[in-house]
Design a protein around this motif. Structure first.
Motif, PDB file in Angstrom:
ATOM      1  N   ALA A  23       1.113  -1.217   0.112  1.00 60.52           N
ATOM      2  CA  ALA A  23       0.131  -0.410   0.133  1.00 60.52           C
ATOM      3  C   ALA A  23       0.914   0.861   0.029  1.00 60.52           C
ATOM      4  O   ALA A  23       0.365   2.475  -0.837  1.00 60.52           O
ATOM      5  N   ASN A  24       2.100   0.810   0.595  1.00 59.04           N
ATOM      6  CA  ASN A  24       3.208   2.189   0.993  1.00 59.04           C
ATOM      7  C   ASN A  24       3.403   2.467  -0.305  1.00 59.04           C
ATOM      8  O   ASN A  24       3.776   3.605  -0.570  1.00 59.04           O
ATOM      9  N   LEU A  25       3.792   1.388  -1.187  1.00 57.16           N
ATOM     10  CA  LEU A  25       4.865   2.106  -2.061  1.00 57.16           C
ATOM     11  C   LEU A  25       3.867   2.077  -3.359  1.00 57.16           C
ATOM     12  O   LEU A  25       4.610   3.013  -3.904  1.00 57.16           O
ATOM     13  N   LEU A  26       2.508   1.920  -3.565  1.00 53.70           N
ATOM     14  CA  LEU A  26       1.668   2.707  -4.093  1.00 53.70           C
ATOM     15  C   LEU A  26       1.332   3.571  -4.536  1.00 53.70           C
ATOM     16  O   LEU A  26       1.386   4.837  -4.935  1.00 53.70           O
ATOM     17  N   GLY A  40      11.320  14.986   0.047  1.00 54.80           N
ATOM     18  CA  GLY A  40      10.441  15.304   0.778  1.00 54.80           C
ATOM     19  C   GLY A  40       9.594  14.360   1.378  1.00 54.80           C
ATOM     20  O   GLY A  40       8.282  15.059   2.063  1.00 54.80           O
ATOM     21  N   LEU A  41       9.770  13.539   1.366  1.00 53.22           N
ATOM     22  CA  LEU A  41       8.826  12.372   1.553  1.00 53.22           C
ATOM     23  C   LEU A  41       8.227  12.124   3.379  1.00 53.22           C
ATOM     24  O   LEU A  41       9.145  12.218   3.437  1.00 53.22           O
ATOM     25  N   SER A  42       7.037  12.606   3.875  1.00 47.31           N
ATOM     26  CA  SER A  42       7.362  12.492   5.237  1.00 47.31           C
ATOM     27  C   SER A  42       5.913  11.235   5.217  1.00 47.31           C
ATOM     28  O   SER A  42       5.518  11.307   4.764  1.00 47.31           O
ATOM     29  N   TYR A  43       6.204  11.420   6.865  1.00 48.32           N
ATOM     30  CA  TYR A  43       5.481   9.813   7.200  1.00 48.32           C
ATOM     31  C   TYR A  43       3.666  10.097   6.505  1.00 48.32           C
ATOM     32  O   TYR A  43       3.058   9.345   6.935  1.00 48.32           O
ATOM     33  N   LYS A  44       4.032  11.522   7.059  1.00 46.60           N
ATOM     34  CA  LYS A  44       1.917  11.856   7.001  1.00 46.60           C
ATOM     35  C   LYS A  44       1.408  11.830   5.910  1.00 46.60           C
ATOM     36  O   LYS A  44      -0.353  11.111   5.830  1.00 46.60           O
ATOM     37  N   TYR A  45       1.979  11.946   5.014  1.00 45.53           N
ATOM     38  CA  TYR A  45       1.877  11.086   3.730  1.00 45.53           C
ATOM     39  C   TYR A  45       0.448  10.695   3.403  1.00 45.53           C
ATOM     40  O   TYR A  45      -0.197  10.613   2.748  1.00 45.53           O
ATOM     41  N   LYS A  52      -2.953   5.350   8.781  1.00 43.38           N
ATOM     42  CA  LYS A  52      -2.297   3.782   9.173  1.00 43.38           C
ATOM     43  C   LYS A  52      -1.189   5.406  10.395  1.00 43.38           C
ATOM     44  O   LYS A  52      -1.449   6.259  10.411  1.00 43.38           O
ATOM     45  N   CYS A  53      -0.760   4.502  11.244  1.00 43.68           N
ATOM     46  CA  CYS A  53      -0.309   5.193  12.503  1.00 43.68           C
ATOM     47  C   CYS A  53       1.332   5.247  12.213  1.00 43.68           C
ATOM     48  O   CYS A  53       1.942   4.680  10.893  1.00 43.68           O
ATOM     49  N   ASN A  54       2.187   6.180  12.643  1.00 40.56           N
ATOM     50  CA  ASN A  54       3.639   6.332  11.721  1.00 40.56           C
ATOM     51  C   ASN A  54       4.540   5.007  11.915  1.00 40.56           C
ATOM     52  O   ASN A  54       4.949   4.791  10.736  1.00 40.56           O
ATOM     53  N   GLN A  55       3.747   4.653  12.664  1.00 46.06           N
ATOM     54  CA  GLN A  55       4.796   3.313  12.938  1.00 46.06           C
ATOM     55  C   GLN A  55       4.713   2.606  11.830  1.00 46.06           C
ATOM     56  O   GLN A  55       5.743   1.379  11.291  1.00 46.06           O
ATOM     57  N   THR A  56       4.013   2.173  11.294  1.00 44.02           N
ATOM     58  CA  THR A  56       3.095   1.304  10.051  1.00 44.02           C
ATOM     59  C   THR A  56       4.275   1.328   9.024  1.00 44.02           C
ATOM     60  O   THR A  56       4.678   1.040   8.521  1.00 44.02           O
ATOM     61  N   PHE A  57       3.727   3.301   8.982  1.00 46.67           N
ATOM     62  CA  PHE A  57       4.855   4.086   7.829  1.00 46.67           C
ATOM     63  C   PHE A  57       6.143   3.437   7.416  1.00 46.67           C
ATOM     64  O   PHE A  57       6.934   3.056   6.683  1.00 46.67           O
ATOM     65  N   TYR A  58       6.750   3.786   9.391  1.00 44.16           N
ATOM     66  CA  TYR A  58       8.375   3.415   8.652  1.00 44.16           C
ATOM     67  C   TYR A  58       8.681   1.506   9.128  1.00 44.16           C
ATOM     68  O   TYR A  58       9.976   1.118   8.611  1.00 44.16           O
ATOM     69  N   ASN A  59       7.409   0.918   9.791  1.00 38.41           N
ATOM     70  CA  ASN A  59       7.647  -0.502   9.023  1.00 38.41           C
ATOM     71  C   ASN A  59       7.853  -0.713   7.536  1.00 38.41           C
ATOM     72  O   ASN A  59       8.559  -1.810   7.189  1.00 38.41           O
ATOM     73  N   ALA A  60       6.873  -0.003   6.854  1.00 40.94           N
ATOM     74  CA  ALA A  60       6.730  -0.160   5.318  1.00 40.94           C
ATOM     75  C   ALA A  60       7.983  -0.427   5.009  1.00 40.94           C
ATOM     76  O   ALA A  60       8.752  -0.537   3.750  1.00 40.94           O
ATOM     77  N   TYR A 112      -7.517  -0.972  -0.399  1.00 42.69           N
ATOM     78  CA  TYR A 112      -6.042  -0.905   0.278  1.00 42.69           C
ATOM     79  C   TYR A 112      -5.876  -1.776   2.183  1.00 42.69           C
ATOM     80  O   TYR A 112      -6.002  -2.054   2.628  1.00 42.69           O
ATOM     81  N   LYS A 113      -7.840  -2.275   2.154  1.00 38.02           N
ATOM     82  CA  LYS A 113      -7.609  -3.136   2.813  1.00 38.02           C
ATOM     83  C   LYS A 113      -7.751  -4.635   2.479  1.00 38.02           C
ATOM     84  O   LYS A 113      -8.116  -5.391   3.415  1.00 38.02           O
ATOM     85  N   LEU A 114      -7.568  -5.086   0.882  1.00 39.98           N
ATOM     86  CA  LEU A 114      -7.916  -6.200   0.594  1.00 39.98           C
ATOM     87  C   LEU A 114      -6.316  -7.026   1.408  1.00 39.98           C
ATOM     88  O   LEU A 114      -5.286  -6.043   1.374  1.00 39.98           O
ATOM     89  N   SER A 115      -5.718  -8.132   0.920  1.00 36.87           N
ATOM     90  CA  SER A 115      -4.785  -8.408   1.472  1.00 36.87           C
ATOM     91  C   SER A 115      -3.833  -8.640   0.551  1.00 36.87           C
ATOM     92  O   SER A 115      -4.287  -7.854  -0.885  1.00 36.87           O
TER      93      SER A 115
END
Length: 289
Positions: A23-26, A40-45, A52-60, A112-115
């Motif tokens: 989902a993040n890659l897309l 200039g990519l921020s986790y907030k984008y 999703k929470c910010n930790q989800t972004f960093y894990n991805a 983005y809720k699909l597997s």
């Protein structure tokens, strides 16, 4: 450049990406330049879009790096720069195929809720539908099931479940032991949206990221529009000079703040940006007098 190369889609199939990673890659790929770079990519984008929470972004982000889909660079404490690998269209060579990420399916929250496997399968169906000359002839059901069982390392039952869940997006028919797929009209790209929309989205991201990096306090709609105009005006000139317009604009905004406050102690700096001054500095960086 809202495109995902066919080569990248093929890699996604058997890479074992998590749902969040894909989902993040897309979403990251939707604000890249023609070389696959995102400045200039921020986790907030992505967090705001995907809810999703910010930790989800960093894990991805970490997962995508380890699996060889992106490289990241930390040139600023407020955000990161990203290079999406195997997704370069700088030379405008589209002969190897791609998926247009402007299609409405990529704006749908439920997609983005699909597997991860279901999203990956959807991407491959789109790749074949728009890039494979034999797509209209259908795919052997036996070979189709076998292909994705191997790619996802799952059972035939799982593949059939994936297809059932994708019926919200695709017409899926089986005839003479062949599968036929077609993206439903409601999920296709809006024909009234041209290339300018794609470029506008990229320019807006650059303008907003430049203001954020420089801590600009007058980030009004007017200022953003004016900065977008500079990106548009000098993109070709920068390209001819083998320079990155996004980096030039970001540096020019930051430099304008620095020069304005040259004789002022930093704690008392005024972070109001002057677009005409940014324009002057940008021209200097391009050796335009």
């Amino acid at each position: 450049m809202q495109k995902l190369s066919s080569e990248l889609v093929k890699r996604i199939l058997s890479a074992g990406l998590t749902q969040s990673e894909l989902a993040n890659l897309l979403q990251i790929s939707r604000i890249q330049d023609s070389s696959g770079h995102v400045r200039g990519l921020s986790y907030k984008y992505t967090c705001e879009i995907l809810k999703k929470c910010n930790q989800t972004f960093y894990n991805a982000k970490e997962g995508l790096e380890k699996k060889g889909f992106i490289q990241t660079f930390k040139d600023n404490r407020l955000d990161i720069d990203v290079h999406v690998l195997n997704n370069n269209f700088y030379n405008k060579d589209f002969s190897k195929g791609y998926i247009d990420l402007q299609m409405k399916i990529f704006d749908d929250e439920d997609f983005y809720k699909l597997s991860a496997n279901e999203m990956a399968l959807a991407l491959d169906l789109l790749r074949m539908r728009y890039n494979d000359d034999t797509a209209s002839q259908g795919k052997s059901t036996k070979e189709f099931i076998k292909k994705y069982m191997a790619a996802f390392q799952v059972t035939e039952r799982s593949i059939r479940r994936y297809l059932q869940n994708l019926r919200n997006y695709f017409y899926i028919n089986c005839h003479n032991h062949k599968y036929f797929f077609k993206l439903k009209d409601k999920w296709k790209k809006d024909k009234s949206v041209g290339r300018s929309f794609e470029e506008d989205k990229y320019r807006k991201h650059i303008a907003e990221a430049a203001c954020k990096r420089a801590r600009v306090i007058n980030q009004t709609e007017s200022v953003i529009k004016d900065l977008e105009g500079l990106v548009k005006q000098y993109t070709r000139t920068a390209r001819e000079a083998c320079k990155d317009i996004s980096a030039l604009v970001m540096d020019a905004v930051a430099e304008s703040i620095t020069r304005t406050n040259e004789l002022i102690p930093k704690p008392k700096w005024d972070y109001t940006v002057s677009v005409p001054y940014v324009h002057t500095i940008l021209r200097e960086s391009l050796n335009l007098r």
